[in-house]
Structure formats: structure tokens, C-alpha cells
Design an enzyme around this catalytic site. Structure first.
Site, short mmCIF file in Angstrom:
data_model
loop_
_atom_site.label_atom_id
_atom_site.label_comp_id
_atom_site.label_asym_id
_atom_site.label_seq_id
_atom_site.Cartn_x
_atom_site.Cartn_y
_atom_site.Cartn_z
N CYS A 154 -107.01 -29.11 -7.87
CA CYS A 154 -106.76 -30.61 -8.41
C CYS A 154 -105.64 -30.40 -9.64
O CYS A 154 -105.22 -29.30 -10.21
CB CYS A 154 -107.61 -31.35 -8.67
SG CYS A 154 -108.56 -30.69 -10.00
N ASP A 184 -103.81 16.28 40.96
CA ASP A 184 -104.47 17.39 40.24
C ASP A 184 -105.85 17.49 41.08
O ASP A 184 -106.15 16.41 41.67
CB ASP A 184 -104.85 16.98 38.87
CG ASP A 184 -105.91 17.92 38.32
OD1 ASP A 184 -105.34 19.20 38.24
OD2 ASP A 184 -106.56 17.42 37.55
N ASP A 242 -104.13 16.73 31.59
CA ASP A 242 -102.77 16.57 32.39
C ASP A 242 -101.84 15.73 31.64
O ASP A 242 -100.76 15.50 32.37
CB ASP A 242 -103.02 15.88 33.83
CG ASP A 242 -104.10 16.70 34.56
OD1 ASP A 242 -104.07 17.90 34.21
OD2 ASP A 242 -104.96 16.02 35.27
#
Lengths: 119, 824
Positions: B13, B510, B710
Site C-alpha cells: 500500500c 541386435d 547400442d
């Protein structure tokens, strides 16, 4: 009369080419800042040209006010970034250290268009 | 003189502002102080010492926890983790008027640690910056007499409501446009006079209709005009530009006819108010239909969003309470009962159950979970009760990451869409030029009434051209395709992978964990004369009881499955590369490879060839004197691997198996799996080289592997598939992640990719054909044959339908079944 109409037509074509392709928007350029709010409304991004410093992460707060589906995504071409924007909300897009250059950012259909200049 | 900006907090304020002002002006060197309550900062001009200023602020009680000239909000949002500042968004309930906003903001700003708080009354959310915890903020709002919870981005219901509201608005606009346009058009079609006769009462009637049409343009068509104007100022042109120009030109021409009919030739005194109103109505209708059709295209993401649980049962201080899932923190202990969803990611602390993870991984069989296992948010607890500790909440859960990944990929574009992108970028200005050229051509070369023809051809060109169809062709299909894949547990990271997957010719699989289960198991038992299978297995398992070797585990698992008890072993010794030996019931036994036992003088009286032919590793069991039997241990292929490989071969792919195994075992597995070629004895680090060699032969290669070992090969391949990742989606080496372990996922991913690319091609073809036929027809190339020009109203209808058609065709992909016609 015929000449005037033809001349007006040719001038109009020239104006279209110049305004949309040859000239670049000068106004609404955002000052270099790595955090900016972009408003998505009425078919345009405001601001539509963003400047950012290279080498630091860029944080953009997109406020989507347009509920039409056109506005639902923002894609940064060449930066592998696409984000869904929710209507009436602010969605933050963070770009990790974008390299220097100029990138387009658009909606899916490229109706919304903006440019990101990293330097 | 310099200006310093200091952040403050808790100043709500003018009284606070005065206190700050007084405190700072007392500091030596201060010339001017300006307190900004809105941004919670104070600007100080002068040569004052920053430390003295900060000290004065602290004494006044309004110092923020951080100092500096940077705007606080920016610093916190840009680097939330480094400063521990965070931005929290709260959903507020009970706020009914604008004055509530002030109360809530004050309550939040008065909370310790809050540097900034702003409430958005429109969407009832408050954004709070600072270090205060969410719980503290919620309490603060609740104490002020309102409700608060953490707002989530996945607030799907709210989004649906907004979509519905937009849809209803478009329909209202449609009725406005058509409400005026249809009666006018009917009047014209039924033979009514659509021309203006100077001095007649009809001129005034047309003026009234013109004003009504302007009303329609200003309400139902307002968004087109506003959009067009804003785009124009930004040197952009979009769909709105075309519609605004088309309808605006028709209205302006008609108003000119009404106001100054004498200035125009008699044949050109036709009005086109009905065209403006009809086009606005039809295009709003088209957009409404598009909103509906688009809702379906994002169904996959909505389904994922719906998976999240709304509440969680948290165990705190021995008491169990149901709380909103947003309030769960990492480290919380949670209970899930049978039939309930797992609320957040966590580790099981107590209990056993089976969890249905099919919604995430696509794996149909429920997964057994016990202490130490991970559970994922959104999965369904089927059996028992589990107690688990939250390890990831909110955006960090696997489910949220999957949603984020899918959404990101949905926005990416495969290269096939680039041409459309390039055309889209120049489309609208080009159409505008074509409209001007058409108008000039009609003026110079066309028959009378030339002015009318000019207007109709230019307006129709502007209205019929549809950049939407072109712009939507690729993204809509990608959105549905990527979502469809996610439904099958397939995460596609980039749109490019969709396109590449659809044109692969070679696939490298794989072996371990991809074709096979990755866990060796006992596949055969050969007994010497007088020996029993169970007795043999019991001895072998007892010898291996202390070993962690995968082969030993296989034997122990088999013994356990058969319910065999283990004998007590003594004098155990493991001989590296040879086998194990121990005393069981006072007698010495040995289990190991052939060469070792032969060197120990044991005669190999059984033929192990049938085992090795099937890819099994033979383990020879002997006592002190003779061979007792041979146990075959092999990594078995997954039940559905050969069926999936058959699907891949049927799709025209060369299927290659890659493994580090010796040629003989590799061949055995290859025969069972039915692959075309085998690459055996390949070291893990050489797999990427092998993939590269295949690419150098001109092949387009996919690699399927586990995503970690991988990774280089996956990255090298044109498309890398990480398989069996479960809910671990952070596999960045692969373009496509298969959360399930089945190779059918690869075949599914390729089928979905092919279907998506086919769908994109249909859409692009449709959009290009539509525009390249529609625009010349609108310009009037058929006039010499038909004797009439295309009506702008028909152009409006065609334009609306074209984008709806693209979206509908894309959503057709949702019905695609990747395994159609295949044995699964």
C-alpha cells in the site's frame, strides 16, 4: 480511363510486392532481451520481431488470446522447437542457447509469422 | 548520477511506499527515490552506496531476499534452479469480483519469500514468483477466504470449455452471415431484381441492406478484418487478408452502386451484398467444422492426459489422506489399492501387485511389482495393495514426459511438407497479385459489363484460394500419426523419422534383448545312462548356488521352477573360463565346459551337437569319475519375434541380425528367428561401423537395439529404434522409442509411418490440385466455354470445405490398424 485503371492495377501489384516481400517491418522490434512476452491474437504475434543475445537461453512467454485452432502451435523453424499454446494462458517456450542467425517462428499453417534474430 | 533498481517485497500500500521512501532518502548520496508497488521494486537515483541502500531497505522490513539491478521476475523465470526462485501458478476458486483480486494478491505478497504475485481474473489463476513453497501459498490464499490449488498445464477440461465456447461463437457468426445472405440469395435466384435503379424506392431498400451487411461484417466478420489489418501492419498477409479483401471489395462495390448508380454503366449496377454475408457465414461454418474435426486429431494426447490420477492417498504421520495429486511431493509415501491408478512415479516400498502398463508401453500383459520396483503415474494397479515412495511428480513423471515428447513431435514436420511450407510463405500475396491480374484481364479483354466481371473474378480468386488446406496438409497428418503411434507404445521423436521409416530397405536387429529375451534359460538336458533329469539339475543348481553368472542363474531358475531343493555345497571353487567345482553330500562334482573336463580326464560320452545346433551353450556335469549329463543353456527368442520378423520381410525389408556371439550360436538363433542375414562376432563398438558399411552400399538402414549399449549404432542408422525401454523415455540416441519389448512395435511403427506419409501425400495432392484448379476457374478461364463466372458464394463454400476435408482425411488415420491382416 483505361490507362488509369491499368496503371492503378500495375501500381497495386508493385505495392503488394514491395510491402509483403521487399520491405521489412521496422516498428514493433523488441529490444534485445532474453526474456520476452509475445501475445498471440488476431492473426499476429506481438511483437513479431524478436531480438536475442546469442549464447544465453531465451525464454519466451506466449500469451494465446486467439481461440481459433490456427494459433494453437508455435514452431521455431531451424531450432527444432514446437510448442502447443493453451487458449487464455501463458505458455513458456525456452530455447537453449540458440546460435546466432535469423529464424522464422510461425503457427502450423504459417498464418501467424514472426522472426527471431539472434546476434 | 546513476540509477539503481532494488527489488522489494511485501509492500502492498501507499503506507509501505512512504516507509521505503523515508528509509532510503536518509541514506547518504540519494537524490530521488521512486517506489513501484506494481513491480515490487524501487528506483534510487544518486551516488549512494548499494550496500547502504540494501541495509536501509532491510531495516525498513521490505527488502527482497535478492539484490541487483536485474528485474526480479526475469531473473527468476530465466534461471529458476540456479537462484531457487520459482514461478508457481495457482488455480483460484471463490474469486467473484475484481476486488477479490486485490485481496488475493495482497495475501500472496504478504507471504514470506514471495517477490511478486499477480492474479489473472479472466482465467482465475495467480502467478507467484519467489521462494515460498506451494503449500504455504495455498494456505495464504485459503486464510484470505478463497480456495487455491496448483494449476496444471494439463487442464484439459478448461481447454475443452474454451474450445466449445469458440465453437459456439463461430456458429453464432455463421447464423448471422447466413441469416442475411440466404434470403438475399434466394431473392436473386427466384428472379428478384438485384440491380439498383436510381431514384426508385428500391435504392433506399438496398441502402438499408447495405447497412445490415456492414453490421454482419463488423460482427460475424470482425475477426477477419482485425486480423487482416494487424497482419498488414506487420507486412504479413494471411487467410484473414483474403477474406477481408474479398468480402470488403464486394461490399464497397455494392455500396458504390447504391450511392452513385449514375456513375456506373446500367449493366454494372448489380449489388453483391448477399455474397459478402454468405461468404462470412460459410467461412465461419467451415471454421466451426474444423474446430470439431481438429478435436479428434488430438484425441491421442487427450487420452494420455486423461490417464493422470486426480487424487493420491498419501501416508503422513501414520494417517492416510486423499489429496489432489498436484500436492504430492517427491519423497511422500503413497498407498494404492486394487483397481486404482498410480498417482505419481515412485519406488515400491511394501506389498506385491500386478500393474497394467499397457496404456504407456503397449504391452498387454500386466507386470509384477514388488519391493524396489519402479511404478509409473497413470498405470493401473490390478492386484494387491502397494506402498510406494514418490520419486517424480508433476512434469517430471514418465507420463508427463511422454506427453511432452508426443506434443513436440506432433509439431515437427517431415521434409515432405517443406514444399508446402515454401508455397504457404508466399501464397497470400501471390493470390492477391493474381486477383489484380484477373481483374485487369477482364477489364481489358472481357465482355461487358466489364466492371462487374472485374469485381466477380477478383473477389472469387481471393475467396477460393485456400492457404489453410496447404498449411494444414502435413501438420494434421503428423499430429494424428504421432498420436496413433503413441497409442501403441511407440514414441516418434521427429517428424523426419516418420518419412524415413516409410522408405527403409534394410533393418538391423541386435540379437540380445531385441530378438531374444536377453535372459538365458535351460533349453535342453541330456542324461548319461542311469541318470535322471531332476537329479542332474539338482546337482548342477547346488554347484552354482553361490554364483551370479547368467548361465548359473538360468540353471537356478529352472531348478526353482521344478521345485527342487538345493544340496549343501562345501569346498566351492569357481575356475575362471572353465567352470565350478564343489563337494555335495561328501562327493566332488564339476560343472563346466568340454575342454576343461576333457583336460581333467573325463570322457565325453554324450553328443552335444544337437544343443549347439540350436544355439545353446552346453555345460558338462561330471562327478569324480564320469560324465553325468549335459545341460543346454540358451537365450531364447521372444515368442513373437519370428512373426514380427516375417511382417518386416513381407514389407520388403532385408532383415539382418547383429551379435557378438560366435557364428554357430548366431546361426542357430537366426534360423529360429528367420532373418535374412547374420553378422556374428561383432564387438559392441563395431556395430555402428557395420551400419555405416550398409549405408555406403546405398541402403536406407534402420537399427533396433536397447538404446544404451547400442546408442552409437542407433545414432548412425537412418532411423534408430530403442526397444523395450519401459517407461524410461529419456533415450535420445533413437529417433523412435518402443516402450514395449516386442519387435511387432518396429513393424507397427513402420506401418504407421507409411500410412501417415501416404495421408500427407493425399492431403498435399488435394490441396495443391484444389488451389491450382480453383484459382484459374475463379479467374474465369472457363468463361469462353460456360459463358458465366464462378459465383463468389460457391467459392466461399469450396474454400470452407477444402480445409475441413484435409482435417477430416487426417483424422481418418485414427482408424488405421497397423497389424491389420497380420497374425499377432
Amino acid at each position: 480511363m483505361t490507362l488509369a485503371i491499368n496503371l492503378a492495377g500495375v501500381l497495386l501489384i508493385g505495392l503488394i510486392i514491395w510491402w509483403f516481400w521487399l520491405s521489412r517491418p521496422g516498428a514493433k522490434v523488441q529490444a534485445a532481451s532474453n526474456e520476452t512476452t509475445v501475445i498471440v491474437e488476431d492473426g499476429v504475434y506481438t511483437p513479431s520481431v524478436l531480438h536475442a543475445k546469442a549464447g544465453t537461453p531465451l525464454t519466451l512467454h506466449f500469451q494465446r488470446k486467439d481461440p481459433s485452432p490456427c494459433a494453437e502451435q508455435v514452431i521455431f523453424h531451424g531450432l527444432d522447437s514446437s510448442t502447443f499454446l493453451e487458449t487464455g494462458k501463458t505458455t513458456t517456450v525456452t530455447l537453449d542457447n540458440p546460435p546466432a542467425g535469423e529464424y522464422r517462428f510461425t503457427c502450423q499453417m504459417q498464418m501467424y509469422q514472426g522472426r527471431l534474430i539472434v546476434d | 548520477m546513476q540509477t539503481q533498481t532494488l527489488p522489494i517485497q511485501g509492500a502492498t500500500c501507499q503506507g509501505c511506499a512512504n516507509k521505503i521512501h523515508t528509509a532510503l532518502t536518509r541514506v547518504e548520496g540519494v537524490d530521488h527515490v521512486e517506489v513501484d508497488l506494481d513491480h515490487q521494486q524501487v528506483q534510487v537515483q544518486g551516488e549512494a552506496d548499494p550496500a547502504a541502500l540494501q541495509s536501509a531497505l532491510q531495516q525498513s522490513g521490505y527488502a527482497a531476499e535478492e539484490t541487483g539491478s536485474t528485474c526480479h521476475h526475469q531473473a527468476s523465470a530465466a534461471t529458476p534452479s540456479s537462484t531457487q526462485q520459482q514461478e508457481t501458478r495457482l488455480a483460484i476458486t471463490g474469486a467473484t469480483c475484481a476486488s477479490c483480486v486485490r485481496t488475493i494478491e495482497d495475501a500472496l505478497r504478504g507471504t514470506p519469500g514471495v517477490t511478486q504475485a499477480e492474479m489473472n481474473f479472466a482465467d482465475r489463476t495467480a502467478t507467484v514468483a519467489g521462494t515460498a513453497s506451494t503449500d504455504t501459498l495455498i494456505q495464504a490464499v485459503e486464510q484470505a477466504g478463497y480456495g487455491a490449488s496448483l494449476a496444471t498445464d494439463s487442464d484439459a477440461d478448461n481447454q475443452d470449455e474454451q474450445e466449445q465456447a469458440h465453437y459456439r461463437q463461430l456458429l453464432r457468426h455463421m447464423w448471422l452471415g447466413l441469416g442475411l445472405g440466404v434470403p438475399l440469395m434466394a431473392w436473386g435466384l427466384l428472379g428478384g431484381d438485384m440491380t439498383v435503379r436510381p431514384g426508385q424506392p428500391s435504392q433506399w431498400i438496398w441502402l438499408g441492406i447495405g447497412v445490415l451487411t456492414l453490421g454482419v461484417l463488423a460482427t460475424a466478420g470482425r475477426h477477419f478484418f482485425v486480423g487482416a489489418w494487424k497482419a498488414l501492419r506487420n507486412h504479413n498477409a494471411n487467410m484473414d487478408t483474403l477474406i477481408a479483401l474479398g468480402t470488403g471489395a464486394a461490399w464497397l462495390y455494392s455500396m458504390a452502386v447504391v450511392l452513385v448508380p449514375g456513375a456506373l454503366p446500367e449493366a454494372a449496377r448489380h449489388v453483391y451484398f448477399e455474397a459478402s454475408a454468405m461468404i462470412i457465414g460459410l467461412i465461419n461454418l467451415g471454421q466451426a467444422l474444423e474446430v470439431r474435426a481438429r478435436g479428434k486429431t488430438s484425441a491421442a494426447v487427450k487420452r494420455l492426459l486423461d490417464l493422470g490420477a486426480k487424487t493420491a492417498r498419501v501416508v503422513r504421520d501414520g494417517k492416510e489422506t486423499d489429496i489432489p495429486v498436484e500436492q504430492v511431493h517427491t519423497g511422500d509415501l503413497l498407498r494404492v489399492r486394487p483397481g486404482e491408478k498410480i498417482a505419481v512415479d515412485g519406488d515400491v516400498q511394501d506389498g506385491e501387485s500386478r500393474i497394467d502398463e499397457s496404456m504407456l508401453t503397449g504391452e498387454p500383459m500386466p507386470v509384477a511389482k514388488a519391493v524396489g520396483d519402479r511404478v509409473s503415474a497413470g498405470t493401473l494397479n490390478e492386484g494387491g495393495t502397494l506402498l510406494y515412495r514418490a520419486t517424480a511428480v508433476g512434469r517430471d513423471t514418465a507420463l508427463s514426459q511422454i506427453i511432452a515428447l508426443v506434443r513436440k513431435a506432433q509439431g515437427s514436420k517431415p521434409p515432405i511438407g517443406r514444399l508446402a511450407d515454401q508455397v504457404s510463405a508466399v501464397f497470400v500475396p501471390t493470390i492477391m497479385i493474381i486477383a489484380v491480374v484477373a481483374a485487369l484481364a477482364w477489364y481489358n479483354l472481357g465482355p461487358d459489363p466489364r466492371l462487374t466481371h472485374m469485381l466477380i473474378s477478383a473477389t472469387t480468386v481471393l475467396i477460393i484460394a485456400c492457404p489453410c488446406a496447404l498449411g494444414l496438409a502435413t501438420p494434421m497428418s503428423v499430429m494424428v500419426g504421432v498420436g496413433k503411434a503413441a497409442e501403441h507404445g511407440i514414441l516418434i521423436r521427429q517428424g523426419e523419422a516418420l518419412q524415413t521409416s516409410s522408405k527403409l530397405d534394410t533393418i538391423v536387429l541386435d540379437k540380445t534383448g531385441t530378438i531374444t529375451k536377453g535372459k538365458p534359460a535351460v533349453t535342453a538336458l541330456l542324461c548319461a545312462q542311469g541318470q535322471q533329469e531332476d537329479a542332474l539339475l539338482q546337482l548342477a543348481a547346488s554347484l552354482e548356488s553361490g554364483s551370479e553368472h547368467p548361465l548359473a542363474k538360468a540353471i537356478l531358475t529352472e531348478a526353482e521352477n521344478r521345485g527342487l531343493s538345493l544340496l549343501e555345497a562345501s569346498q566351492f571353487a569357481a575356475l575362471n573360463g572353465k567352470g565350478v567345482t564343489a563337494r555335495l553330500s561328501g562327493k566332488r562334482y564339476r560343472l563346466g565346459n568340454r575342454r576343461w573336463l576333457e583336460s581333467e580326464g573325463v570322457a565325453i560320452t554324450l553328443d552335444s551337437t544337437p544343443l549347439t545346433d540350436n544355439g545353446a551353450t552346453p555345460l558338462f556335469l561330471a562327478d569324480d569319475e564320469q560324465l553325468l549329463g549335459i545341460i543346454g543353456v540358451a537365450d531364447r527368442i521372444k515368442e513373437d519375434s519370428s512373426a514380427a520378423i516375417r511382417r518386416l520381410k513381407d514389407a520388403g525389408l532385408t532383415v539382418i541380425m547383429i551379435t557378438g556371439d560366435i557364428q554357430a550360436s548366431a546361426d542357430a538363433i537366426a534360423r529360429q528367428a528367420g532373418v535374412d542375414e547374420v553378422m556374428a562376432e561383432v564387438l559392441p563398438e563395431d556395430k555402428a561401423e557395420k551400419v555405416k558399411a550398409l549405408q555406403q552400399q546405398g541402403r536406407t538402414v534402420a537399427m533396433v537395439g536397447d538404446g544404451i549399449n547400442d546408442a552409437p549404432a542407433l545414432a548412425q542408422a537412418d532411423v534408430g529404434f530403442a526397444i523395450g525401454t519401459g517407461t524410461d523415455v529419456a533415450i535420445e540416441s533413437a529417433a523412435i522409442t518402443l516402450m514395449g519389448g516386442s519387435l511387432h512395435g518396429v513393424a507397427d511403427a513402420m506401418a504407421i509411418s507409411a500410412a501417415t506419409v501416404r495421408n500427407i501425400k493425399q492431403n498435399l495432392f488435394g490441396a495443391f490440385i484444389y488451389n491450382s484448379l480453383g484459382v484459374p476457374v475463379a479467374a474465369g478461364v472457363l468463361y469462353p466455354f460456360t459463358g458465366s463466372l464462378l459465383s463468389p458464394v460457391i467459392a466461399g463454400a469450396a474454400m470452407s470445405l477444402s480445409s475441413v476435408t484435409v482435417v477430416t482425411n487426417a483424422s481418418r488415420l485414427r482408424l488405421f490398424n497397423p497389424g491389420k491382416g497380420e497374425t499377432r
